[in-house]
Design a protein around this motif. Structure first.
Motif, mmCIF file in Angstrom:
data_model
loop_
_atom_site.group_PDB
_atom_site.id
_atom_site.type_symbol
_atom_site.label_atom_id
_atom_site.label_comp_id
_atom_site.label_asym_id
_atom_site.label_seq_id
_atom_site.Cartn_x
_atom_site.Cartn_y
_atom_site.Cartn_z
ATOM 1 N N VAL A 152 0.880 -1.174 0.000
ATOM 2 C CA VAL A 152 0.000 0.000 0.000
ATOM 3 C C VAL A 152 0.918 1.225 0.000
ATOM 4 C CG1 VAL A 152 -1.875 1.220 1.147
ATOM 5 C CG2 VAL A 152 -1.727 -1.275 1.321
ATOM 6 N N VAL A 279 -9.105 -3.418 -0.830
ATOM 7 C CA VAL A 279 -7.803 -3.218 -1.473
ATOM 8 C C VAL A 279 -7.906 -3.447 -2.979
ATOM 9 C CG1 VAL A 279 -6.487 -3.744 0.621
ATOM 10 C CG2 VAL A 279 -7.030 -5.589 -0.973
ATOM 11 N N LEU A 284 -5.015 -1.928 -5.419
ATOM 12 C CA LEU A 284 -3.797 -2.356 -4.735
ATOM 13 C C LEU A 284 -3.504 -3.834 -4.942
ATOM 14 C CD1 LEU A 284 -4.443 -0.460 -1.388
ATOM 15 C CD2 LEU A 284 -2.948 0.247 -3.263
#
Length: 293
Positions: A152, A279, A284
């Motif tokens: 991240v 995510v 990501l």
């Protein structure tokens, strides 16, 4: 144990497979006795409590019944000379009747060594060679949400699925052995896939984490109960933040994580899936079903 390839005849003449006994032989890393959350503690045939030379994972280990003499049999497939390398990897000497090989596993924790020994016993029974088994275990990587790391920006998420006391205890043990975090996000849901009854969190030994834990972000549908569990475990009330929103808790955890650092997240099953969706939506990581395949 796993089923071996050689059959034998039972009393009525039927052919039955010969069992293969597998396990860990790592007394240096084992516990001298069972944890509270261990499942069977008494020998089913005589009712006497097991005595442990070494308890490895949950109720598994080198045990015997002092009343009737029942004991763990000789191991056919064993993980010996186990070495744990923080939160990155582990290694062990895999011993089988055909020989031994050193296995380098890209997963941390004693319980993953046990899983690897189980995989070795099964693939051996299916006809794989020792070299093939060692090579296959060396190529294995974390399944989604189970010691999975996700980048991240300049930080990383470390996801460790927890869904019952025995598994959660091993995750905690691995974290502590690898250097317990000062910050953690713990997510507790009570959907059908998690189990409606969340009282199991009181059987988890979270306390070893508390020596270094400065901040806990409790999240999920049952965030308040989780916060209460940590408060009764001894974590100061002002060190606990309650944020029921998974996305809000994730952002708060990342905000508190310094650049280059790693945020430890311990979610139950549906909370883990929710985090995976977050995510993925942020670009990501790929959707979890693609990574799981």
């Amino acid at each position: 144990s796993a089923t071996g390839p050689e059959p034998r005849r039972g009393g009525s003449g039927e052919r039955r497979p010969v069992p293969t006994v597998l396990g860990l032989a790592a007394p240096r890393l084992a516990r001298p006795s069972l944890q509270q959350a261990a499942d069977p503690k008494y020998w089913v045939r005589c009712g006497a409590p097991y005595a442990y030379v070494a308890a490895s994972v949950g109720h598994l280990g080198d045990s015997r019944c002092p009343a009737c003499g029942h004991a763990r049999p000789r191991l056919d497939v064993a993980a010996r000379e186990v070495e744990l390398h923080g939160l990155e990897r582990a290694s062990f000497r895999l011993e089988t009747p055909e020989g031994a090989r050193r296995v380098e596993l890209a997963l941390p924790g004693l319980y993953n060594d046990y899983n690897a020994a189980g995989a070795a016993a099964l693939t051996r029974a299916l006809g794989a060679t020792l070299d093939e088994i060692a090579a296959g275990l060396g190529r294995f990587s974390a399944a989604f949400g189970r010691f999975e790391r996700i980048a991240v920006g300049d930080r990383r998420l470390l996801l460790l699925l927890v869904k019952n006391p025995a598994g959660a205890n091993e995750a905690v043990r691995t974290l502590v052995d690898g250097g317990a975090p000062t910050l953690a996000v713990v997510a507790l849901n009570d959907a059908i896939a998690d189990g409606r009854d969340v009282s199991w969190i009181w059987d988890v030994d979270f306390e070893p984490l508390l020596d270094r834990l400065d901040r806990l972000v409790a999240t999920g549908d049952r965030a308040a109960e989780l916060a209460l569990r940590f408060k009764y475990g001894g974590l100061a009330e002002d060190a606990i933040e309650v944020e029921p929103s998974l996305e809000g808790a994730l952002d708060r955890g990342l905000e508190l994580t310094p650049g280059g650092g790693e945020l430890v997240v311990l979610p139950t099953y549906t909370a883990m899936l929710g985090l995976q969706r977050i995510v993925a939506a942020r670009g990501l990581a790929k959707p979890y079903w693609e990574r799981a395949a």
